[in-house]
Design a protein around this motif. Structure first.
Motif, PDB file in Angstrom:
ATOM      1  N   ILE A  40      -1.242  -1.595   9.345  1.00 18.01           N
ATOM      2  CA  ILE A  40      -2.533  -0.940   9.538  1.00 18.01           C
ATOM      3  C   ILE A  40      -3.519  -1.422   8.474  1.00 18.01           C
ATOM      4  CG2 ILE A  40      -3.734   1.281   9.562  1.00 18.01           C
ATOM      5  CD1 ILE A  40      -1.088   2.548  10.499  1.00 18.01           C
ATOM      6  N   GLU A  41      -3.055  -1.453   7.225  1.00 21.68           N
ATOM      7  CA  GLU A  41      -3.909  -1.891   6.117  1.00 21.68           C
ATOM      8  C   GLU A  41      -4.294  -3.355   6.276  1.00 21.68           C
ATOM      9  OE1 GLU A  41      -5.691  -0.418   2.427  1.00 21.68           O
ATOM     10  OE2 GLU A  41      -4.819   0.451   4.236  1.00 21.68           O
ATOM     11  N   LEU A  42      -3.346  -4.174   6.717  1.00 22.19           N
ATOM     12  CA  LEU A  42      -3.615  -5.598   6.898  1.00 22.19           C
ATOM     13  C   LEU A  42      -4.635  -5.812   8.015  1.00 22.19           C
ATOM     14  CD1 LEU A  42      -2.638  -8.195   5.553  1.00 22.19           C
ATOM     15  CD2 LEU A  42      -0.907  -8.399   7.335  1.00 22.19           C
ATOM     16  N   SER A  43      -4.561  -4.994   9.055  1.00 26.74           N
ATOM     17  CA  SER A  43      -5.524  -5.084  10.153  1.00 26.74           C
ATOM     18  C   SER A  43      -6.919  -4.695   9.684  1.00 26.74           C
ATOM     19  CB  SER A  43      -5.078  -4.181  11.305  1.00 26.74           C
ATOM     20  OG  SER A  43      -6.031  -4.177  12.340  1.00 26.74           O
ATOM     21  N   ILE A  44      -7.018  -3.645   8.882  1.00 22.19           N
ATOM     22  CA  ILE A  44      -8.317  -3.229   8.340  1.00 22.19           C
ATOM     23  C   ILE A  44      -8.888  -4.311   7.428  1.00 22.19           C
ATOM     24  CG2 ILE A  44      -9.479  -1.533   6.873  1.00 22.19           C
ATOM     25  CD1 ILE A  44      -7.377   0.509   7.873  1.00 22.19           C
ATOM     26  N   LEU A  45      -8.034  -4.890   6.600  1.00 23.37           N
ATOM     27  CA  LEU A  45      -8.455  -5.980   5.717  1.00 23.37           C
ATOM     28  C   LEU A  45      -9.003  -7.145   6.529  1.00 23.37           C
ATOM     29  CD1 LEU A  45      -8.484  -7.485   2.932  1.00 23.37           C
ATOM     30  CD2 LEU A  45      -6.135  -8.184   3.461  1.00 23.37           C
ATOM     31  N   ASN A  52      -9.752   5.808  -1.727  1.00 28.39           N
ATOM     32  CA  ASN A  52      -8.516   6.596  -1.605  1.00 28.39           C
ATOM     33  C   ASN A  52      -8.220   6.982  -0.151  1.00 28.39           C
ATOM     34  OD1 ASN A  52      -9.622   7.961  -4.617  1.00 28.39           O
ATOM     35  ND2 ASN A  52      -7.728   6.793  -4.459  1.00 28.39           N
ATOM     36  N   VAL A  53      -8.234   5.993   0.727  1.00 31.36           N
ATOM     37  CA  VAL A  53      -7.984   6.242   2.154  1.00 31.36           C
ATOM     38  C   VAL A  53      -6.475   6.324   2.395  1.00 31.36           C
ATOM     39  CG1 VAL A  53      -8.323   5.411   4.497  1.00 31.36           C
ATOM     40  CG2 VAL A  53     -10.086   5.017   2.768  1.00 31.36           C
ATOM     41  N   THR A  54      -6.012   7.480   2.817  1.00 31.27           N
ATOM     42  CA  THR A  54      -4.591   7.685   3.070  1.00 31.27           C
ATOM     43  C   THR A  54      -4.294   7.522   4.556  1.00 31.27           C
ATOM     44  OG1 THR A  54      -4.889  10.067   3.341  1.00 31.27           O
ATOM     45  CG2 THR A  54      -4.421   9.268   1.119  1.00 31.27           C
ATOM     46  N   ILE A  55      -2.997   7.471   4.883  1.00 31.30           N
ATOM     47  CA  ILE A  55      -2.554   7.364   6.276  1.00 31.30           C
ATOM     48  C   ILE A  55      -1.694   8.575   6.597  1.00 31.30           C
ATOM     49  CG2 ILE A  55      -1.173   6.049   7.924  1.00 31.30           C
ATOM     50  CD1 ILE A  55      -1.954   3.520   6.448  1.00 31.30           C
ATOM     51  N   ALA A  94      -3.455   4.012  -2.520  1.00 32.22           N
ATOM     52  CA  ALA A  94      -3.421   2.879  -3.452  1.00 32.22           C
ATOM     53  C   ALA A  94      -3.040   1.606  -2.705  1.00 32.22           C
ATOM     54  CB  ALA A  94      -2.435   3.154  -4.577  1.00 32.22           C
ATOM     55  N   CYS A  95      -3.785   0.548  -2.961  1.00 38.65           N
ATOM     56  CA  CYS A  95      -3.588  -0.701  -2.226  1.00 38.65           C
ATOM     57  C   CYS A  95      -3.676  -1.887  -3.184  1.00 38.65           C
ATOM     58  CB  CYS A  95      -4.651  -0.812  -1.129  1.00 38.65           C
ATOM     59  SG  CYS A  95      -4.646  -2.380  -0.245  1.00 38.65           S
ATOM     60  N   GLN A  96      -2.756  -2.817  -3.035  1.00 36.34           N
ATOM     61  CA  GLN A  96      -2.774  -4.044  -3.826  1.00 36.34           C
ATOM     62  C   GLN A  96      -2.703  -5.234  -2.880  1.00 36.34           C
ATOM     63  OE1 GLN A  96      -3.295  -3.824  -7.076  1.00 36.34           O
ATOM     64  NE2 GLN A  96      -3.185  -1.582  -6.902  1.00 36.34           N
ATOM     65  N   VAL A  97      -3.625  -6.168  -3.043  1.00 36.26           N
ATOM     66  CA  VAL A  97      -3.694  -7.347  -2.182  1.00 36.26           C
ATOM     67  C   VAL A  97      -3.753  -8.592  -3.064  1.00 36.26           C
ATOM     68  CG1 VAL A  97      -4.875  -8.460  -0.256  1.00 36.26           C
ATOM     69  CG2 VAL A  97      -5.043  -5.973  -0.548  1.00 36.26           C
ATOM     70  N   MET A 118       0.827  -1.193   0.000  1.00 33.38           N
ATOM     71  CA  MET A 118       0.000   0.000   0.000  1.00 33.38           C
ATOM     72  C   MET A 118       0.869   1.253   0.000  1.00 33.38           C
ATOM     73  SD  MET A 118       0.157   1.423   3.299  1.00 33.38           S
ATOM     74  CE  MET A 118      -1.409   2.236   3.387  1.00 33.38           C
ATOM     75  N   GLU A 119       0.312   2.296  -0.636  1.00 34.63           N
ATOM     76  CA  GLU A 119       0.994   3.588  -0.710  1.00 34.63           C
ATOM     77  C   GLU A 119       0.265   4.548   0.233  1.00 34.63           C
ATOM     78  OE1 GLU A 119       2.454   6.858  -4.056  1.00 34.63           O
ATOM     79  OE2 GLU A 119       1.193   5.165  -4.651  1.00 34.63           O
ATOM     80  N   PRO A 120       0.829   4.819   1.395  1.00 29.82           N
ATOM     81  CA  PRO A 120       0.118   5.597   2.415  1.00 29.82           C
ATOM     82  C   PRO A 120      -0.327   6.972   1.945  1.00 29.82           C
ATOM     83  CG  PRO A 120       2.102   4.581   3.326  1.00 29.82           C
ATOM     84  CD  PRO A 120       2.161   4.393   1.848  1.00 29.82           C
TER      85      PRO A 120
END
Length: 208
Positions: free
Chosen positions: A148-153, A183-186, A68-71, A62-64
Motif C-alpha cells: 500500500i505504501e509503495l503504491s502511494i509512493l 503520521n498516516v497509519t493503516i 513511520a516510513c523509511q524509503v 513501514m510501521e502501519p
C-alpha cells in the motif's frame, strides 16, 4: 496467509514493532528535449521521447500502526542491498526494540542468509536475532501492507522522470519527510475469520 493475519491482529507493542517491508523499481529517464514550462492556460508539455539511464531499486519499510516510513533508493536489488537496508532499520530506526516483527514477501534476497553473505558471522547472527520474520505466501503479496505504501509512493512521488539516481533519491527523501510528519497509519481489517469465509475456495476440502 493466516500466519500474517495473526501478526496483524496482535496488540501494539513498541518493544516489538510490526514492520512491513517491500521493494520496487524505478527507471531512471532523462529528457531528450527540455520540457516547456506550464503557463497561464497551458499545461507543462513534455516530449514523449526519453533517454534510458538504468533502473534503481526502491526499498520501503513501514510501521502501519504509527505511520513511520523509511524509503531508500539503491542502485541494485542484491542480497547485500537488502542486508544493509535491514541493518539500518534495526540499528538506526529501531535501536531500542527487543524484537522487530517483520512481514515481507519471500524473494530469495529476503532471508537471514543475506546477512551472512554481507557481514561477519557474529554481526549476521546479531541482526538475525533481532527479527521475527513472517513471509507472505506465494501469490499473496497483497497481504503485505508495505505494498500500500509503495503504491502511494509511486503515485505521489515517482511519476516524474528522473535523470539520475541522486535526483530520484532527493525526491524520495523529501516525500519521506512529509509522509512521516503526517503520521498516516493503516487500519487493516481483513482477519483470519474473513479469509476463511471469503477465500474458502483456497482451503482444502475435508472429506468425512
Amino acid at each position: 496467509m493466516e500466519d500474517v493475519l495473526e501478526v496483524y491482529q496482535r496488540p501494539y507493542d513498541p518493544k516489538c514493532p510490526k514492520i512491513c517491508m517491500d521493494e520496487g523499481s524505478k527507471q531512471v529517464l532523462a529528457h531528450t528535449r527540455e520540457p516547456i514550462p506550464m503557463e497561464a492556460g497551458e499545461p507543462e508539455r513534455i516530449d514523449y521521447e526519453y533517454e534510458r539511464k538504468g533502473v534503481c531499486s526502491v526499498f520501503v519499510a513501514m510501521e502501519p500502526e504509527t505511520g513511520a516510513c523509511q524509503v531508500r533508493v539503491s542502485q541494485r536489488r542484491t542480497k547485500k542491498d537488502w542486508a544493509f537496508f535491514l541493518r539500518e532499520i534495526i540499528d538506526v530506526q529501531y535501536p531500542h526494540a527487543e524484537k522487530i516483527v517483520l512481514v515481507m514477501d519471500n524473494l530469495n534476497t529476503h532471508t537471514p542468509s543475506s546477512f551472512y553473505e554481507t557481514f561477519e558471522p557474529a554481526e549476521a547472527r546479531r541482526l538475525t536475532e533481532k527479527l521475527e520474520i513472517h513471509y507472505t505466501p506465494k501469490h499473496g503479496s497483497w497481504l503485505n501492507m508495505a505494498e500500500i505504501e509503495l503504491s502511494i509512493l509511486a503515485r505521489q512521488c515517482l511519476s516524474d522522470r528522473f535523470p539520475t539516481r541522486e535526483a530520484l533519491a532527493a525526491q524520495v527523501d523529501a516525500w519521506q519527510r512529509e509522509r512521516n510528519q503526517a503520521n498516516v497509519t493503516i487500519n487493516w481489517r481483513f482477519t483470519t475469520a474473513d479469509a476463511r469465509i471469503k477465500l474458502k475456495r483456497l482451503y482444502p476440502s475435508i472429506e468425512q
